[in-house]
Design a protein around this motif. Structure first.
Motif, PDB file in Angstrom:
ATOM      1  N   ALA A  39      40.792  88.070 109.023  1.00 52.77           N
ATOM      2  CA  ALA A  39      40.245  88.836 107.902  1.00 52.77           C
ATOM      3  C   ALA A  39      40.669  90.303 107.971  1.00 52.77           C
ATOM      4  O   ALA A  39      41.068  90.891 106.966  1.00 52.77           O
ATOM      5  N   CYS A  40      40.593  90.902 109.176  1.00 54.18           N
ATOM      6  CA  CYS A  40      40.887  92.340 109.300  1.00 54.18           C
ATOM      7  C   CYS A  40      42.034  92.627 110.269  1.00 54.18           C
ATOM      8  O   CYS A  40      42.402  93.773 110.462  1.00 54.18           O
ATOM      9  N   ALA A  57      32.710  88.096 113.363  1.00 56.69           N
ATOM     10  CA  ALA A  57      32.952  87.467 112.064  1.00 56.69           C
ATOM     11  C   ALA A  57      31.732  87.588 111.159  1.00 56.69           C
ATOM     12  O   ALA A  57      31.859  87.884 109.965  1.00 56.69           O
ATOM     13  N   GLU A  58      30.565  87.394 111.719  1.00 49.72           N
ATOM     14  CA  GLU A  58      29.339  87.440 110.913  1.00 49.72           C
ATOM     15  C   GLU A  58      28.982  88.867 110.500  1.00 49.72           C
ATOM     16  O   GLU A  58      28.668  89.120 109.338  1.00 49.72           O
ATOM     17  N   ASN A  59      29.053  89.794 111.437  1.00 46.72           N
ATOM     18  CA  ASN A  59      28.623  91.173 111.155  1.00 46.72           C
ATOM     19  C   ASN A  59      29.627  91.954 110.311  1.00 46.72           C
ATOM     20  O   ASN A  59      29.236  92.712 109.431  1.00 46.72           O
ATOM     21  N   LYS A  60      30.905  91.792 110.589  1.00 46.94           N
ATOM     22  CA  LYS A  60      31.914  92.586 109.883  1.00 46.94           C
ATOM     23  C   LYS A  60      32.298  91.980 108.534  1.00 46.94           C
ATOM     24  O   LYS A  60      32.594  92.706 107.596  1.00 46.94           O
ATOM     25  N   GLU A  66      35.043  80.084 112.271  1.00 44.94           N
ATOM     26  CA  GLU A  66      36.250  79.304 111.961  1.00 44.94           C
ATOM     27  C   GLU A  66      37.096  79.966 110.874  1.00 44.94           C
ATOM     28  O   GLU A  66      38.317  79.848 110.871  1.00 44.94           O
ATOM     29  N   ALA A  67      36.451  80.666 109.942  1.00 46.74           N
ATOM     30  CA  ALA A  67      37.202  81.325 108.872  1.00 46.74           C
ATOM     31  C   ALA A  67      37.997  82.520 109.393  1.00 46.74           C
ATOM     32  O   ALA A  67      39.107  82.780 108.935  1.00 46.74           O
ATOM     33  N   CYS A  68      37.440  83.232 110.358  1.00 44.98           N
ATOM     34  CA  CYS A  68      38.118  84.425 110.885  1.00 44.98           C
ATOM     35  C   CYS A  68      39.083  84.108 112.025  1.00 44.98           C
ATOM     36  O   CYS A  68      40.060  84.832 112.214  1.00 44.98           O
TER      37      CYS A  68
END
Length: 75
Positions: A39-40, A57-60, A66-68
């Protein structure tokens, strides 16, 4: 000769005796960063565990682990 000169001479003598120089870990650490958030594109050390990456992944991003990190090969 003052005490300052004696101390400096002793430091120089001890530096010769040890022969060890400080070695930097920066290059090694950069090569060990092989876990990348999709993602980033932030890099993480390969020793970073899955729960810590899931927190990222959850916080940012508000996404799942799995997505990140779809190609994560860790434990």
């Amino acid at each position: 000769m003052g005490n300052g000169a004696k101390a400096q001479q002793k430091r120089e003598r001890n530096a010769k005796n040890t022969g060890a120089t400080a070695k930097s870990q920066l290059k090694v650490n950069e090569t060990a960063k092989n876990v990348i958030c999709k993602a980033c594109f932030q890099t993480f050390l390969m020793t970073t565990r899955q729960p810590e990456l899931a927190v990222h992944a959850e916080n940012k991003h508000g996404k799942t682990f799995e997505a990140c990190f779809p190609d994560y090969q860790g434990k």
